[in-house]
Design a protein around this motif. Structure first.
Motif, PDB file in Angstrom:
ATOM      1  N   HIS B  15       4.312   6.112   2.838  1.00 51.16           N
ATOM      2  CA  HIS B  15       4.761   4.732   2.728  1.00 51.16           C
ATOM      3  C   HIS B  15       4.587   3.985   4.040  1.00 51.16           C
ATOM      4  O   HIS B  15       4.143   2.830   4.065  1.00 51.16           O
ATOM      5  N   GLU B  16       4.894   4.661   5.135  1.00 48.21           N
ATOM      6  CA  GLU B  16       4.759   4.008   6.440  1.00 48.21           C
ATOM      7  C   GLU B  16       3.298   3.736   6.772  1.00 48.21           C
ATOM      8  O   GLU B  16       2.975   2.732   7.401  1.00 48.21           O
ATOM      9  N   GLU B  18       1.002   3.048   4.601  1.00 46.50           N
ATOM     10  CA  GLU B  18       0.552   1.912   3.788  1.00 46.50           C
ATOM     11  C   GLU B  18       1.088   0.594   4.329  1.00 46.50           C
ATOM     12  O   GLU B  18       0.364  -0.405   4.374  1.00 46.50           O
ATOM     13  N   SER B  19       2.351   0.595   4.745  1.00 45.94           N
ATOM     14  CA  SER B  19       2.893  -0.622   5.353  1.00 45.94           C
ATOM     15  C   SER B  19       2.117  -0.969   6.616  1.00 45.94           C
ATOM     16  O   SER B  19       1.757  -2.128   6.850  1.00 45.94           O
ATOM     17  N   ARG B  22      -1.190  -2.568   5.861  1.00 49.72           N
ATOM     18  CA  ARG B  22      -1.083  -3.991   5.524  1.00 49.72           C
ATOM     19  C   ARG B  22      -0.992  -4.839   6.783  1.00 49.72           C
ATOM     20  O   ARG B  22      -1.654  -5.879   6.908  1.00 49.72           O
ATOM     21  N   VAL B  23      -0.149  -4.403   7.694  1.00 48.13           N
ATOM     22  CA  VAL B  23       0.031  -5.153   8.936  1.00 48.13           C
ATOM     23  C   VAL B  23      -1.286  -5.260   9.700  1.00 48.13           C
ATOM     24  O   VAL B  23      -1.705  -6.338  10.121  1.00 48.13           O
TER      25      VAL B  23
END
Lengths: 195, 195
Positions: B15-16, B18-19, B22-23
């Motif tokens: 999850h980290e 993927e976040s 995005r950034v």
DNA sequence: TGTACATCAGTGAACGCGCGTTCACTGATGTAC
DNA sequence: TGTACATCAGTGAACGCGCGTTCACTGATGTAC
């Protein structure tokens, strides 16, 4: 004096590299194109490339300059009377012609902009300049009583967006594509009565 | 049994990543993003990335799947009554919402398509599916007597092109942008009387 | 509950591929006298 | 016109940078008994 054979030779190679670049860009896209792809297509050695350009970007700039020249030619050969009618056709037509003729280089510039901030800025400026006459024209329509769907600047964006993306996707004959586009755009600006 | 801490840990890292992606995509664009840019942003080691994805492309696919899910949610929450009126608003609105929410990933997919034929195909299919209901709707209008600017399929292309490119350029509030777009599109389809 | 072993997420230095770019070389053209 | 030297477009093998990807290692969890 004597023969300018050396300069001619260089000019010839330069020209062949640019033609080769168009071919390869069209086939593989700007970003996927390697320097040797271009030189191989041109039938030259890899090192030859750097006698003429500092890199792929500089070659693309050389190709891009030819678009601006052509734009002036297209505008100059348009019938001035056509601009009297209440339609966006003349503007859309310039765009359409430029886009069909220079598709490969325009796409290459767009691709380059993704990876190179300098190109991104250059494109943004070019786009803005290209749309200035559209905004002016729309503002005149508005003064003449036409109710635009949005402000002249925003409307120009709407039209430009429709034109660019449609030109990119359209597969049929250029004439039919242009007609459909103009019909749609003029309706958006004036309503169907204007047809 | 016992705590599923290990699986949770993996899930958390995924999850980290993927976040972080995005950034970083938003900041530098997909093509300029290196694997270590993502892992650094996520505060992980470079090698960690390959415990979860075979490469940057696979991570992007994971992000892309979430768009499809969201699309269904948006359509489901729309007021069904809105679809009765003679306007393209509901369809344009779905597009607008999806685009604003998922801009970063949509742009990344577009960029990836330039370099990877697989992505290009995938996007083309996705676009086609997305426009199917537009074409259906336009065909219905046509049956009901509306004179479209072009065939339903071509008109859908015109609208879609306008929508995508406008959404990409628009800087003001989402509400104003959507309104301007819908006005323009509905005029193009029906003429100003429909407003 | 405790001990010994197995598994697995995460680490980061190192490897190596791909490709842009260089550079010593060739041979043809240009110049000086 | 001829000779000796200079210049320069083009060549392609080799170099080296950047970055994706691997892999031996660590330490924490999970499992067996």
């Amino acid at each position: 004096m004597a023969g300018t054979t050396r300069a001619q030779q260089a000019e010839q190679t330069r020209h062949e590299l640019e033609s080769a670049a168009r071919v390869v860009f069209a086939r593989s896209g700007y970003l996927n194109t390697k320097i040797v792809d271009i030189t191989r297509q041109a039938g030259r050695a890899a090192g030859s490339f750097y006698n003429h350009y500092s890199g792929k970007d500089e070659l693309l700039l050389a190709l891009a300059e030819q678009i601006g020249v052509d734009a002036d030619v297209i505008v100059a050969t348009q019938d001035p009377a056509a601009r009297e009618h209440p339609t966006m056709r003349p503007h859309v037509e310039v765009f359409w012609q430029l886009f069909t003729r220079h598709r490969v280089v325009i796409d290459a510039l767009r691709d380059a902009a993704l990876v190179n901030a300098d190109f991104a800025q250059r494109i943004q400026r070019f786009t803005q300049v290209q749309f200035e006459p559209w905004v002016d024209r729309l503002a005149n329509f508005e003064k003449a009583g036409v109710e635009l769907p949005a402000s002249p600047a925003t409307t120009a964006m709407l039209i430009g967006g429709a034109a660019e993306n449609f030109a990119r996707l359209w597969q049929g004959s250029p004439e039919d594509g242009l007609d459909a586009l103009v019909t749609f755009v003029d309706r958006g600006v004036f309503g169907p009565a204007a047809q």
